[in-house]
Design an enzyme around this catalytic site. Structure first.
Site, PDB file in Angstrom:
ATOM      1  CE1 TYR A 173      -4.249  -1.452   0.071  1.00  0.00           C
ATOM      2  CE2 TYR A 173      -3.168  -3.043   1.489  1.00  0.00           C
ATOM      3  CZ  TYR A 173      -4.231  -2.681   0.696  1.00  0.00           C
ATOM      4  OH  TYR A 173      -5.277  -3.539   0.520  1.00  0.00           O
ATOM      5  CG  LEU A 174       2.769   2.185   3.134  1.00  0.00           C
ATOM      6  CD1 LEU A 174       3.628   2.012   4.372  1.00  0.00           C
ATOM      7  CD2 LEU A 174       1.832   3.376   3.293  1.00  0.00           C
TER       8      LEU A 174
END
Length: 350
Positions: A308-309
């Site tokens: 997600y990052l």
DNA sequence: AATAAGGACTCAGAAACGTAGCG
DNA sequence: ACGCTACGTTTCTGAGTCCTTAT
């Protein structure tokens, strides 16, 4: 060997048509970055739609609000009975939320309690805006607990709408976007340039943790957690004792120097002070470790870090504060994110 | 046009594995 | 030195998302 050649030589972006390593990942984050530009109008739009006369639009607008604010998953319908009874946003049922006009000093609180992907429990109390609260009351009226909260809504309908608002936009992009933007904001807020490397890493972990909490990435408390916490505490206690002893040592050396005034005693004072300083640093490091460990008890950082990052945020942060990238990404992760390590400078902005 | 089926891809947590550091 | 253990890393496998195609 052909594959190997491809991998090592060709997949660096120099050859048109040959995707570079991690291109898919890169594209994913680029879509999320584009959302950043239009998210404000999208938010304005769904706010307006809360007041829509069409129930379907109202439901879509409230669901989208949840997906945006709480990073809920889309929630596809799936065959009943065959699979575990888990839900996401669009498949939420009346029984999964409770409304409180006021609770713990907050107004319009929605209490969520349901099983999400992999049967991980999502439990959260959130203060929502008044129109949302009123809409929810409307959606729940005359329904059984097992009825769908958003009975007019499907993920297909929602995603079709999102596609119209931005090319490539789907429900899950909000998760990616909110995760990455949260990391960037938290890093900005938490990093103290004065801190040493250990302190900055704690800040990074905290920023990472904020994201994991947002995305509800949990883990079971490790079986050995209590034990290893004890061990760490023992280490801390022992170190404290050493520090105290070193303090006395300094005092003693100083007294001796006052009496004798000779160079040897003076050197000894310096030596003792150095020792004390080193021990104090070690103690501080242990304390940081303990804090980090405790805060991380039930939170899994891996999933957000991996999926997600936007790695460029991390790379930029490392470059800016002189943190070696190895402190954050292990070897496998460095390979996975090689494109980002290559691409991002210290001034990269998500 | 709406819906079902199928499948590629992504995401999820924990078990299994390997090893560095400890006494 | 030598086994032990705690920890990080890798592997495993299933769940969820979203697109394409068929009906």
């Amino acid at each position: 060997w052909c594959k190997g050649w491809n991998k090592d030589r060709a997949r660096d972006g120099k050859y048109p048509g040959v995707p570079f390593q991690g291109e898919k990942d890169w594209q994913k984050y680029e879509v999320a970055r584009r959302l950043k530009d239009v998210v404000h109008t999208i938010r304005a739009q769904y706010r307006k739609d809360w007041k829509s006369k069409e129930l379907k639009k109202q439901q879509r607008a409230v669901a989208l609000y949840f997906i945006d604010k709480l990073a809920l998953r889309a929630g596809n319908e799936k065959e009943e009975g065959e699979t575990a009874d888990t839900v996401g946003c669009c498949s939420l049922r009346v029984e999964h939320i409770q409304l409180h006009r006021r609770l713990d000093g907050q107004e319009h609180v929605v209490e969520f309690d349901f099983l999400g992907k992999d049967s991980i429990r999502y439990y959260n109390k959130v203060s929502v805006e008044k129109p949302v609260f009123e809409n929810l009351q409307l959606f729940m009226k005359n329904k059984d607990p097992t009825d769908d909260l958003f009975d007019q809504l499907t993920t297909t309908f929602l995603n079709k709408h999102l596609q119209r608002l931005m090319d490539g936009l789907t429900a899950k992009v909000f998760r990616t976007y909110n995760a990455s933007i949260t990391l960037q904001e938290q890093l900005k807020a938490l990093t103290n340039p004065e801190d040493n490397v250990a302190g900055k890493l704690l800040s990074y972990n905290r920023a990472n943790r904020a994201v994991a909490i947002l995305c509800n990435h949990q883990r079971s408390v490790p079986k050995t957690f209590a034990r290893s916490m004890e061990v760490l505490q023992e280490k801390i206690d022992a170190k404290k004792k050493q520090v105290e002893e070193a303090q006395e040592g300094v005092k003693k050396a100083e007294d001796e120097f006052k009496e004798t005034k000779d160079a040897k005693a003076e050197a000894n004072v310096e030596k003792k002070k150095k020792l004390l300083k080193r021990l104090e640093e070690q103690l501080a490091k242990l304390n940081v470790q303990a804090t980090d460990k405790e805060e991380n008890k039930q939170i899994a950082l891996g999933t957000s870090k991996l999926n997600y990052l936007d790695p460029r945020i991390t790379v930029a942060w490392c470059k800016k504060f002189g943190i070696p990238i190895e402190k954050i990404y292990n070897k496998t992760q460095r390979e996975k994110f090689a494109w980002a390590i290559d691409m991002a400078g210290e001034d990269f902005e998500f």
